[in-house]
Design a protein around this motif. Sequence first.
Motif, PDB file in Angstrom:
ATOM      1  N   LEU A  18       1.911  43.650 -19.821  1.00 20.68           N
ATOM      2  CA  LEU A  18       1.405  45.017 -19.708  1.00 20.68           C
ATOM      3  C   LEU A  18       1.515  45.525 -18.277  1.00 20.68           C
ATOM      4  N   ALA A  19       1.404  44.593 -17.327  1.00 19.01           N
ATOM      5  CA  ALA A  19       1.497  44.980 -15.913  1.00 19.01           C
ATOM      6  C   ALA A  19       2.852  45.583 -15.582  1.00 19.01           C
ATOM      7  N   THR A  20       3.890  45.184 -16.306  1.00 16.17           N
ATOM      8  CA  THR A  20       5.229  45.712 -16.008  1.00 16.17           C
ATOM      9  C   THR A  20       5.273  47.230 -16.179  1.00 16.17           C
ATOM     10  N   PHE A  21       4.561  47.745 -17.188  1.00 13.68           N
ATOM     11  CA  PHE A  21       4.541  49.203 -17.412  1.00 13.68           C
ATOM     12  C   PHE A  21       3.746  49.909 -16.307  1.00 13.68           C
ATOM     13  N   ALA A  22       2.610  49.305 -15.928  1.00 12.46           N
ATOM     14  CA  ALA A  22       1.788  49.902 -14.871  1.00 12.46           C
ATOM     15  C   ALA A  22       2.531  49.885 -13.532  1.00 12.46           C
ATOM     16  N   ILE A  23       3.267  48.817 -13.279  1.00 16.27           N
ATOM     17  CA  ILE A  23       4.039  48.717 -12.030  1.00 16.27           C
ATOM     18  C   ILE A  23       5.143  49.772 -12.014  1.00 16.27           C
ATOM     19  N   LYS A  29       4.469  54.773  -5.505  1.00 14.82           N
ATOM     20  CA  LYS A  29       3.295  54.657  -4.629  1.00 14.82           C
ATOM     21  C   LYS A  29       3.075  53.165  -4.338  1.00 14.82           C
ATOM     22  N   PRO A  30       3.752  52.643  -3.304  1.00 16.09           N
ATOM     23  CA  PRO A  30       3.744  51.191  -3.046  1.00 16.09           C
ATOM     24  C   PRO A  30       2.357  50.561  -2.980  1.00 16.09           C
ATOM     25  N   ASN A  31       1.406  51.227  -2.331  1.00 15.76           N
ATOM     26  CA  ASN A  31       0.063  50.651  -2.221  1.00 15.76           C
ATOM     27  C   ASN A  31      -0.587  50.487  -3.588  1.00 15.76           C
ATOM     28  N   LEU A  32      -0.436  51.500  -4.429  1.00 11.02           N
ATOM     29  CA  LEU A  32      -1.011  51.451  -5.774  1.00 11.02           C
ATOM     30  C   LEU A  32      -0.273  50.417  -6.632  1.00 11.02           C
ATOM     31  N   ARG A  33       1.051  50.401  -6.515  1.00 11.21           N
ATOM     32  CA  ARG A  33       1.871  49.437  -7.274  1.00 11.21           C
ATOM     33  C   ARG A  33       1.454  48.004  -6.960  1.00 11.21           C
ATOM     34  N   GLU A  34       1.270  47.721  -5.697  1.00 12.86           N
ATOM     35  CA  GLU A  34       0.927  46.354  -5.314  1.00 12.86           C
ATOM     36  C   GLU A  34      -0.534  46.027  -5.613  1.00 12.86           C
ATOM     37  N   ALA A  35      -1.387  47.066  -5.616  1.00  8.63           N
ATOM     38  CA  ALA A  35      -2.780  46.862  -6.032  1.00  8.63           C
ATOM     39  C   ALA A  35      -2.842  46.486  -7.509  1.00  8.63           C
ATOM     40  N   ILE A 101       4.238  41.087  -0.402  1.00  9.82           N
ATOM     41  CA  ILE A 101       3.913  42.394   0.183  1.00  9.82           C
ATOM     42  C   ILE A 101       4.342  42.430   1.648  1.00  9.82           C
ATOM     43  N   GLY A 102       3.986  41.366   2.401  1.00 12.44           N
ATOM     44  CA  GLY A 102       4.384  41.306   3.806  1.00 12.44           C
ATOM     45  C   GLY A 102       5.877  41.137   3.977  1.00 12.44           C
ATOM     46  N   TYR A 103       6.485  40.281   3.140  1.00 15.20           N
ATOM     47  CA  TYR A 103       7.917  39.990   3.292  1.00 15.20           C
ATOM     48  C   TYR A 103       8.778  41.184   2.909  1.00 15.20           C
ATOM     49  N   MET A 104       8.535  41.741   1.729  1.00 11.73           N
ATOM     50  CA  MET A 104       9.393  42.807   1.216  1.00 11.73           C
ATOM     51  C   MET A 104       9.331  44.051   2.105  1.00 11.73           C
ATOM     52  N   ARG A 105       8.140  44.338   2.633  1.00 10.08           N
ATOM     53  CA  ARG A 105       8.020  45.489   3.532  1.00 10.08           C
ATOM     54  C   ARG A 105       8.575  45.152   4.915  1.00 10.08           C
ATOM     55  N   GLY A 106       8.234  43.960   5.401  1.00 15.06           N
ATOM     56  CA  GLY A 106       8.692  43.568   6.734  1.00 15.06           C
ATOM     57  C   GLY A 106      10.196  43.445   6.824  1.00 15.06           C
ATOM     58  N   HIS A 107      10.823  43.049   5.706  1.00 18.24           N
ATOM     59  CA  HIS A 107      12.272  42.861   5.692  1.00 18.24           C
ATOM     60  C   HIS A 107      13.001  44.109   5.211  1.00 18.24           C
ATOM     61  N   GLY A 108      12.233  45.131   4.825  1.00 21.06           N
ATOM     62  CA  GLY A 108      12.845  46.391   4.384  1.00 21.06           C
ATOM     63  C   GLY A 108      13.687  46.258   3.137  1.00 21.06           C
ATOM     64  N   GLU A 109      13.203  45.470   2.148  1.00 22.04           N
ATOM     65  CA  GLU A 109      13.979  45.225   0.925  1.00 22.04           C
ATOM     66  C   GLU A 109      14.008  46.473   0.038  1.00 22.04           C
ATOM     67  N   ASP A 110      15.153  46.699  -0.613  1.00 24.84           N
ATOM     68  CA  ASP A 110      15.281  47.772  -1.600  1.00 24.84           C
ATOM     69  C   ASP A 110      14.765  47.298  -2.958  1.00 24.84           C
ATOM     70  N   ASN A 111      14.603  48.236  -3.882  1.00 28.32           N
ATOM     71  CA  ASN A 111      14.265  47.934  -5.282  1.00 28.32           C
ATOM     72  C   ASN A 111      13.022  47.052  -5.415  1.00 28.32           C
ATOM     73  N   GLN A 112      11.993  47.382  -4.639  1.00 25.74           N
ATOM     74  CA  GLN A 112      10.789  46.555  -4.678  1.00 25.74           C
ATOM     75  C   GLN A 112      10.041  46.680  -6.006  1.00 25.74           C
ATOM     76  N   THR A 113      10.088  47.844  -6.633  1.00 19.08           N
ATOM     77  CA  THR A 113       9.423  48.009  -7.931  1.00 19.08           C
ATOM     78  C   THR A 113      10.052  47.102  -8.978  1.00 19.08           C
ATOM     79  N   ARG A 114      11.379  47.067  -9.019  1.00 20.89           N
ATOM     80  CA  ARG A 114      12.076  46.168  -9.950  1.00 20.89           C
ATOM     81  C   ARG A 114      11.693  44.718  -9.689  1.00 20.89           C
ATOM     82  N   PHE A 115      11.571  44.366  -8.424  1.00 17.39           N
ATOM     83  CA  PHE A 115      11.175  43.008  -8.049  1.00 17.39           C
ATOM     84  C   PHE A 115       9.832  42.640  -8.677  1.00 17.39           C
ATOM     85  N   TYR A 116       8.825  43.502  -8.513  1.00 21.55           N
ATOM     86  CA  TYR A 116       7.490  43.198  -9.031  1.00 21.55           C
ATOM     87  C   TYR A 116       7.459  43.204 -10.560  1.00 21.55           C
ATOM     88  N   ILE A 117       8.273  44.061 -11.184  1.00 20.27           N
ATOM     89  CA  ILE A 117       8.349  44.090 -12.656  1.00 20.27           C
ATOM     90  C   ILE A 117       8.908  42.767 -13.185  1.00 20.27           C
TER      91      ILE A 117
END
Length: 496
Positions: A18-23, A29-35, A101-117
């Motif tokens: 279910l989290a995949t849909f919420a993500i 909204k990265p902060n909300l997505r990661e929350a 959260i620290g790595y993906m932002r610190g490294h400037g990775e693309d497609n972070q939403t897909r990653f978390y899904i």
Amino acid sequence: MNPSLALMLQLTILLPLLATFAIAVTGKKPNLREAVTISISLAVLYCVINLYQALKAGESIEVSWWELMPGLEISFVVEPLGMLFALVASFLWLITTIYAIGYMRGHGEDNQTRFYICFALAISAVMGLAFSANLFTLFIFYEVITLSTYPLVTHAGTDKAKQGGRVYLGILLSTSIAFFLLAIVLTWLTSGTLEFTAGGVFDDNVDTTLAGAILVLFIFGIGKAAIMPFHRWLPAAMVAPTPVSALLHAVAVVKAGVFTVLKVCIFIFGLDLLPTLPTTEFLLYLATFSVLVASIIAMRQDNLKARLAYSTVSQLGYITIGALLATSSGVIGSAMHIASHAFGKITLFFCAGAILVACHKSKVSEMRGIGYTMPITMAAFFIGSLSIIGVPPAGGTWSKWFLLMATVETGYWVVMVTLMLSSLLNIAYLLPIPYHAFFPGKGEKPENSAIKEAPLPSLIALTITSLGCLIMFIHPQPVYELAKAILTVSGVSHGQ
């Protein structure tokens, strides 16, 4: 059975799904997505801990979803081995999310939403696999793990990432379809059931030659256990971002492989039948070969993630060896090694990613003196290394002790010597890294030694996992008790 416990069992699988849909909805909204990701991971961990407490209290927890035909259904049960795997995976999902959260932002990775899904999908499949009540259910979730982690391996989108993904997907799908699925079908035809059963599913009159052939198909078919020669997918997958490498090595993929090997050996073949099969010794020595050769290859790797990947191939061999030795010590050692290796190896990968983000270095030869600028990271690397080597004060000490005891009990002296030699090789390819980080040669100390650690979330995560390595040495009882309970469920008394 308590209905609330049955609900919690199902929520461990459904919540990440279910989290995949919420993500996806909160992706912009990265902060909300990661929350959302952290909240769901906390909820899953809460459910798993409640199931663990119920299991300790003697509760029976089973759920059936769908019966395809009589005797073939998607169903789940809470038992000690699955509980151990689920506890490790659910806790480390939370910690890896914090790290990411620290790595993906610190490294400037693309497609972070897909990653978390995809991450959430993989954890849903891991929970389904951990609590599978039969081989049919396990196989479904085993394949979902492969498919859901493929986009993570190819995350970068480069030609190298796509090539690594093809190797990853090709080996894991081909072994599971050509060997694993065939082994399941033959088990069904021979025994009439796919249910995980105390003492195994085969009767006393089974043809040991046939059963031995089925065992070979299982061991080769469970490609996620990375037994040579079906190991190349693991180094190939190192093109993925470091949080994915951590997921592959500690939380999901390889642990799903060795968990499945243990599950098959204990509950499909049984510890009484296993030593009588003509192919068990061959597979035991093949796993021993993997342990030694992968350790030697690891020594030659200058790329840190490649070195850690071959180290994982070697360490997985330990767990397979413990399962094939078919003794109480072997089972306890293998089960405990699932947990100790998870914490040790995820710590090392977290450190590798932290070094890449903070210093943009990936080669071992470039890391001399790095302890002056990244003291916390390299101290954590040292602790994780001790756990992988299997020496105090780190948790890997106990699992390797039980595995060595199993080789002594069964008289497999070559295996015992190989395990000891492998630990020496672990020292040779791991300890020089933190040593040279803190004690570089003359003139190799960095001119600017100002502290420059990875982003705080990543630093918190690797500190927690390194402390976990120490805690499992000081207080190994919870892991040991779960490992010992596996023997009770399988009908074997400790000491047999």
